[in-house]
Write an enzyme that holds these catalytic residues in place. Structure first.
Site, PDB file in Angstrom:
ATOM      1  N   ASN A 190       0.767  -1.565  -0.117  1.00 36.37           N
ATOM      2  CA  ASN A 190       0.158  -0.140   0.263  1.00 36.37           C
ATOM      3  C   ASN A 190       1.096   1.327  -0.204  1.00 36.37           C
ATOM      4  O   ASN A 190       2.026   1.232   0.895  1.00 36.37           O
ATOM      5  CB  ASN A 190      -1.000   0.027   1.358  1.00 36.37           C
ATOM      6  N   HIS A 223       0.739   6.500   1.618  1.00 36.54           N
ATOM      7  CA  HIS A 223       1.421   7.229   2.313  1.00 36.54           C
ATOM      8  C   HIS A 223       2.565   7.727   2.228  1.00 36.54           C
ATOM      9  O   HIS A 223       3.489   8.738   2.658  1.00 36.54           O
ATOM     10  CB  HIS A 223       2.075   6.761   4.194  1.00 36.54           C
ATOM     11  N   HIS A 262      -5.507   3.707  -1.760  1.00 37.72           N
ATOM     12  CA  HIS A 262      -7.195   4.416  -1.912  1.00 37.72           C
ATOM     13  C   HIS A 262      -6.909   5.460  -1.447  1.00 37.72           C
ATOM     14  O   HIS A 262      -6.688   6.803  -1.234  1.00 37.72           O
ATOM     15  CB  HIS A 262      -7.292   3.845   0.323  1.00 37.72           C
ATOM     16  N   ARG A 292      -8.765   8.464  -1.196  1.00 42.15           N
ATOM     17  CA  ARG A 292     -10.154   8.772  -0.252  1.00 42.15           C
ATOM     18  C   ARG A 292     -11.194  10.169  -0.791  1.00 42.15           C
ATOM     19  O   ARG A 292     -10.448  10.459  -1.166  1.00 42.15           O
ATOM     20  CB  ARG A 292      -9.916   9.428   1.657  1.00 42.15           C
ATOM     21  N   ARG A 344      -6.771  13.161   0.988  1.00 39.18           N
ATOM     22  CA  ARG A 344      -5.865  13.185   1.462  1.00 39.18           C
ATOM     23  C   ARG A 344      -4.257  12.686   1.778  1.00 39.18           C
ATOM     24  O   ARG A 344      -2.598  13.119   1.548  1.00 39.18           O
ATOM     25  CB  ARG A 344      -6.386  12.922   3.329  1.00 39.18           C
ATOM     26  N   GLU A 347      -8.640   1.212  -3.030  1.00 39.10           N
ATOM     27  CA  GLU A 347      -9.651   1.197  -2.294  1.00 39.10           C
ATOM     28  C   GLU A 347     -10.405   1.910  -1.963  1.00 39.10           C
ATOM     29  O   GLU A 347      -9.949   3.469  -2.621  1.00 39.10           O
ATOM     30  CB  GLU A 347      -8.542   1.614  -0.642  1.00 39.10           C
ATOM     31  N   THR A 397      -8.392   3.582   8.094  1.00 42.46           N
ATOM     32  CA  THR A 397      -9.604   2.642   8.473  1.00 42.46           C
ATOM     33  C   THR A 397      -9.868   1.964   9.571  1.00 42.46           C
ATOM     34  O   THR A 397      -9.339   0.724  10.337  1.00 42.46           O
ATOM     35  CB  THR A 397      -9.938   1.352   7.150  1.00 42.46           C
ATOM     36  N   GLU A 418     -11.256  -9.294   2.705  1.00 47.17           N
ATOM     37  CA  GLU A 418      -9.570  -8.607   3.826  1.00 47.17           C
ATOM     38  C   GLU A 418     -10.341  -8.828   5.233  1.00 47.17           C
ATOM     39  O   GLU A 418     -11.343  -7.339   5.615  1.00 47.17           O
ATOM     40  CB  GLU A 418      -9.799  -7.477   3.180  1.00 47.17           C
ATOM     41  N   HIS A 470      -3.860  -4.326   7.548  1.00 43.74           N
ATOM     42  CA  HIS A 470      -4.075  -3.567   8.613  1.00 43.74           C
ATOM     43  C   HIS A 470      -2.572  -3.138   9.538  1.00 43.74           C
ATOM     44  O   HIS A 470      -3.181  -4.451   9.906  1.00 43.74           O
ATOM     45  CB  HIS A 470      -5.671  -2.339   9.628  1.00 43.74           C
TER      46      HIS A 470
HETATM   47  N1  PXP Z   1      -5.795  -3.091   3.728  1.00 39.67           N
HETATM   48  C1  PXP Z   1      -7.107  -2.102   4.093  1.00 39.67           C
HETATM   49  C2  PXP Z   1      -8.099  -2.350   3.397  1.00 39.67           C
HETATM   50  C3  PXP Z   1      -6.754  -0.937   4.670  1.00 39.67           C
HETATM   51  O1  PXP Z   1      -7.857   0.090   4.846  1.00 39.67           O
HETATM   52  C4  PXP Z   1      -5.821   0.021   4.529  1.00 39.67           C
HETATM   53  C5  PXP Z   1      -4.716   1.234   5.525  1.00 39.67           C
HETATM   54  O2  PXP Z   1      -5.537   1.670   3.899  1.00 39.67           O
HETATM   55  C6  PXP Z   1      -4.361  -1.396   4.570  1.00 39.67           C
HETATM   56  C7  PXP Z   1      -4.676  -3.127   4.310  1.00 39.67           C
HETATM   57  C8  PXP Z   1      -3.268  -1.287   5.123  1.00 39.67           C
HETATM   58  O3  PXP Z   1      -3.025  -1.147   6.776  1.00 39.67           O
HETATM   59  P1  PXP Z   1      -1.400  -0.329   7.083  1.00 39.67           P
HETATM   60  O4  PXP Z   1      -1.377   0.877   5.958  1.00 39.67           O
HETATM   61  O5  PXP Z   1      -1.588   0.023   8.332  1.00 39.67           O
HETATM   62  O6  PXP Z   1      -0.360  -1.419   6.692  1.00 39.67           O
END
Ligand code: PXP
Length: 244
Positions: free
Chosen positions: A7, A10, A43, A45, A49, A70, A101, A151, A194
């Protein structure tokens, strides 16, 4: 084989902090690919952001790895997904004021709406994934409405581990393990994610029905010190060791 979806949200968060073009999420996606990632997750959003519409355009145009988009179950996001037709669409609950989330989607309470919502996405060829907790009622509802994937939200398990609340963490892990088995028995492909880190990933990677982990924040954080490629390669090693 347990897949790793990286992901890159960030990377965009850091970029947006200064309004510069760098660091570039597409460059991060390319490094992730070279380091052995199996997919890229982003993601989009409602408040943009982190990932922007232009990022999604660039990823769809240039990425050779499958993109897992996402998004919240809104009309705006559905139109964007139908325009791009990413490999996968993961529906997540979204609150404007949340930092990340926070919980899973209430599929059981919104079955008819979600069934209608995912139908055109399925017809467009997207694998529809629902981000949910391990509650059996949610898993059964996901199967009933025709999702391909669930998921499972590992955030609570990770938070309990960080806080040292080990008995509660183990209970949460047991719930995730049972949830994965139930989902698999109903024909759902099981993903998880997550909050996962080098320290928390192993027990989740060891759940035999889990086919994919989606990991972001920790990898981007770690990359400050070791570089993104090395952070991803180390995560892959942690996952492979746990699986073996
Ligand atoms: N899976 C989903 C559905 C998420 O919303 C997120 C966070 O955007 C993640 C995985 C990844 O989480 P993290 O950034 O905490 O590893």
């Amino acid at each position: 084989m347990l897949r790793l979806g990286v992901n890159i949200d960030h990377v965009a968060t850091i970029r947006n902090a200064r309004g510069t073009p760098w660091p570039d999420p597409l460059r991060a996606a390319r490094i992730a690919e070279q380091a052995g990632a199996d997919g890229i997750t982003a993601h989009l959003r409602e408040d943009r952001r982190h990932i922007s519409d232009a990022d999604i355009d660039a990823l769809m145009e240039n990425l050779t790895l499958p993109l897992n988009l996402e998004m919240a179950a809104t009309a705006e996001m559905q139109a964007i997904a139908l325009r791009h037709r990413p490999h996968a669409v993961c529906l997540v609950p979204e609150k404007r004021e949340e930092r990340t989330t926070e919980g899973g989607l209430d599929v059981a309470g919104n079955q008819a709406m979600l069934a209608d919502y995912i139908a055109p996405l399925r017809e467009a060829g997207c694998r529809v994934s629902l981000f949910i907790g391990h509650d059996p009622a949610q898993i059964e509802a996901a199967a009933r409405i025709g999702a391909a994937v669930v998921e499972l939200h590992t955030g609570a398990y990770c938070d309990l581990d960080t806080e040292g609340r080990l008995a509660e963490r183990d209970a949460e892990l047991a719930g995730l393990t049972q949830g994965a088995a139930l989902a698999d028995s109903l024909g759902l492909e099981v993903h998880a994610g997550h909050g996962l880190t080098f320290d928390t990933v192993a027990p989740i990677a060891a759940i035999p029905q889990v086919r994919e982990l989606n990991i972001g924040h920790f990898l981007i954080a770690e990359s400050v010190f070791t570089g993104l490629g090395e952070a991803i390669r180390e995560m892959r090693r942690c996952m492979d060791r746990a699986r073996a």
